[in-house]
Design a protein around this motif. Structure first.
Motif, PDB file in Angstrom:
ATOM      1  N   SER A   1      12.832  -3.460  10.499  1.00 24.86           N
ATOM      2  CA  SER A   1      11.999  -4.004  11.860  1.00 24.86           C
ATOM      3  C   SER A   1      10.883  -3.417  11.572  1.00 24.86           C
ATOM      4  CB  SER A   1      12.153  -3.982  12.804  1.00 24.86           C
ATOM      5  OG  SER A   1      12.754  -2.453  13.744  1.00 24.86           O
ATOM      6  N   SER A   2      10.247  -2.644  10.969  1.00 25.03           N
ATOM      7  CA  SER A   2       8.913  -1.513  11.025  1.00 25.03           C
ATOM      8  C   SER A   2       7.660  -3.183   9.433  1.00 25.03           C
ATOM      9  CB  SER A   2       9.002  -0.542  10.710  1.00 25.03           C
ATOM     10  OG  SER A   2       9.668  -0.607  12.100  1.00 25.03           O
ATOM     11  N   LEU A   3       8.835  -3.515   8.751  1.00 21.62           N
ATOM     12  CA  LEU A   3       8.084  -4.136   7.641  1.00 21.62           C
ATOM     13  C   LEU A   3       7.311  -4.867   7.760  1.00 21.62           C
ATOM     14  CD1 LEU A   3      11.830  -2.951   5.168  1.00 21.62           C
ATOM     15  CD2 LEU A   3       9.287  -1.723   5.005  1.00 21.62           C
ATOM     16  N   PRO A   4       6.292  -5.575   6.980  1.00 23.69           N
ATOM     17  CA  PRO A   4       5.340  -7.010   7.393  1.00 23.69           C
ATOM     18  C   PRO A   4       6.326  -7.963   6.470  1.00 23.69           C
ATOM     19  CG  PRO A   4       5.239  -5.802   6.049  1.00 23.69           C
ATOM     20  CD  PRO A   4       5.579  -4.464   6.367  1.00 23.69           C
TER      21      PRO A   4
ATOM     22  N   TYR B   1       0.651  -1.040  -0.299  1.00 20.46           N
ATOM     23  CA  TYR B   1      -0.103  -0.375  -0.383  1.00 20.46           C
ATOM     24  C   TYR B   1       0.320   1.041  -0.306  1.00 20.46           C
ATOM     25  CZ  TYR B   1      -2.876   3.469   2.056  1.00 20.46           C
ATOM     26  OH  TYR B   1      -3.281   4.854   2.215  1.00 20.46           O
ATOM     27  N   LEU B   2       2.151   1.226   0.676  1.00 23.49           N
ATOM     28  CA  LEU B   2       2.609   2.468   1.173  1.00 23.49           C
ATOM     29  C   LEU B   2       3.505   2.829  -0.446  1.00 23.49           C
ATOM     30  CD1 LEU B   2       3.909   2.466   4.280  1.00 23.49           C
ATOM     31  CD2 LEU B   2       2.901   3.906   4.072  1.00 23.49           C
ATOM     32  N   ASP B   3       3.981   1.540  -1.064  1.00 31.87           N
ATOM     33  CA  ASP B   3       4.287   1.579  -2.422  1.00 31.87           C
ATOM     34  C   ASP B   3       3.527   1.696  -3.473  1.00 31.87           C
ATOM     35  OD1 ASP B   3       7.331   0.986  -0.922  1.00 31.87           O
ATOM     36  OD2 ASP B   3       6.715  -1.515  -1.501  1.00 31.87           O
TER      37      ASP B   3
ATOM     38  N   ARG C   1       5.594   7.105   9.910  1.00 35.53           N
ATOM     39  CA  ARG C   1       6.695   8.203   9.732  1.00 35.53           C
ATOM     40  C   ARG C   1       7.549   7.308   9.652  1.00 35.53           C
ATOM     41  NH1 ARG C   1       2.916   7.543  14.144  1.00 35.53           N
ATOM     42  NH2 ARG C   1       4.452   6.134  15.282  1.00 35.53           N
ATOM     43  N   THR C   2       8.134   6.319   8.990  1.00 31.89           N
ATOM     44  CA  THR C   2       9.632   5.752   9.226  1.00 31.89           C
ATOM     45  C   THR C   2       9.987   5.314   7.408  1.00 31.89           C
ATOM     46  OG1 THR C   2       9.443   3.768  10.342  1.00 31.89           O
ATOM     47  CG2 THR C   2      10.738   3.736   8.734  1.00 31.89           C
ATOM     48  N   GLU C   3       8.389   5.843   7.087  1.00 36.09           N
ATOM     49  CA  GLU C   3       9.047   5.856   5.327  1.00 36.09           C
ATOM     50  C   GLU C   3       9.009   6.955   5.421  1.00 36.09           C
ATOM     51  OE1 GLU C   3       6.073   5.623   1.365  1.00 36.09           O
ATOM     52  OE2 GLU C   3       6.814   3.953   2.133  1.00 36.09           O
ATOM     53  N   ALA C   4       8.329   8.165   5.919  1.00 37.92           N
ATOM     54  CA  ALA C   4       8.415   9.684   5.768  1.00 37.92           C
ATOM     55  C   ALA C   4       9.630  10.069   5.921  1.00 37.92           C
ATOM     56  CB  ALA C   4       7.221  10.843   5.914  1.00 37.92           C
TER      57      ALA C   4
ATOM     58  N   ARG D   1      -4.114  -0.370  12.432  1.00 36.11           N
ATOM     59  CA  ARG D   1      -4.042   1.538  12.469  1.00 36.11           C
ATOM     60  C   ARG D   1      -2.695   2.650  12.832  1.00 36.11           C
ATOM     61  NH1 ARG D   1      -8.676   2.680  13.449  1.00 36.11           N
ATOM     62  NH2 ARG D   1      -8.502   3.324  16.048  1.00 36.11           N
ATOM     63  N   THR D   2      -2.714   1.678  14.165  1.00 32.34           N
ATOM     64  CA  THR D   2      -1.071   2.512  14.587  1.00 32.34           C
ATOM     65  C   THR D   2      -0.218   1.661  14.068  1.00 32.34           C
ATOM     66  OG1 THR D   2      -2.120   2.887  17.457  1.00 32.34           O
ATOM     67  CG2 THR D   2       0.238   2.727  16.403  1.00 32.34           C
TER      68      THR D   2
END
Length: 207
Positions: free
Chosen positions: A74-77, A13-15, A45-48, A37-38
């Motif tokens: 670590s944040s990536l699924p 989705y972010l990509d 925020r990490t991508e920004a 949602r969190t």
């Protein structure tokens, strides 16, 4: 959609790699799920922050760079990889169902092979057949018309059988005075027994 699927779709989705329908479904889930949602907000925020650092060319030490990389990873699924076998099963559902059915049938027949121990005698003409204990005898001078099958016992053929004689999990004695016009079959292995049961069942259905 459950949370595991939603987390897997967040990165795409972010990509901007999701279809319109997937995006709508993901947003519907996120609106109803505080946890997801969190998680999405953290990823955003990490991508920004990553884009900001790349755009501003902020100099970082190797330690800072490594720390940022660890945070991002670590944040990536975690995306599940489909194995070659799983993909093959999805492409050939009919063959897969047939294979599972055959395996279940063979297991059932194997269990029956191990459990059956009682003497069983089958034939169209058993009037002259003598059964004593676990011994089935076709006396000398007797004439049996049709096939004769003996399971879990001893077959003594002294007379004439006008058909096949099949002995399953037992022994066969054929005297010099005996005459068998058909085939003589002894089945002592589970695989042979399984094949006999299958062919016998098909033949029974045909008539």
């Amino acid at each position: 959609m459950n949370c595991n699927v939603a987390v897997m779709l967040m990165h795409d989705y972010l990509d901007d790699e999701l279809t319109h329908d997937d995006v709508a479904e993901l947003k519907l889930h996120i609106d109803a799920c505080q946890s997801c949602r969190t998680r999405l907000e953290q990823l955003e925020r990490t991508e920004a922050l990553t884009h900001k650092l790349m755009d501003s060319h902020i100099a970082m030490t190797p330690q800072q760079s490594a720390h940022l990389t660890d945070r991002i990873m670590s944040s990536l699924p975690v995306k599940r990889r489909r194995t070659g076998f799983a993909s093959w099963v999805r492409r050939h559902p009919a063959v897969s169902v047939a294979a599972v059915f055959a395996l279940v049938m063979f297991s059932s027949f194997l269990a029956m092979w191990q459990q059956e121990s009682d003497l069983t005698v089958r034939g169209a003409d058993l009037a002259e057949v003598v059964i004593e204990g676990d011994t089935v005898t076709v006396p000398e001078g007797a004439h049996v018309k049709g096939d004769l099958t003996v399971e879990n016992g001893k077959a003594n053929v002294l007379g004439e059988v006008e058909g096949d004689v099949t002995v399953i999990s037992g022994s066969l004695y054929q005297a010099s005075t005996a005459h068998i016009s058909g085939e003589v079959k002894q089945i002592d292995q589970a695989l042979d027994w399984f094949w006999y049961k299958v062919t016998h069942s098909i033949s029974s259905l045909a008539y």
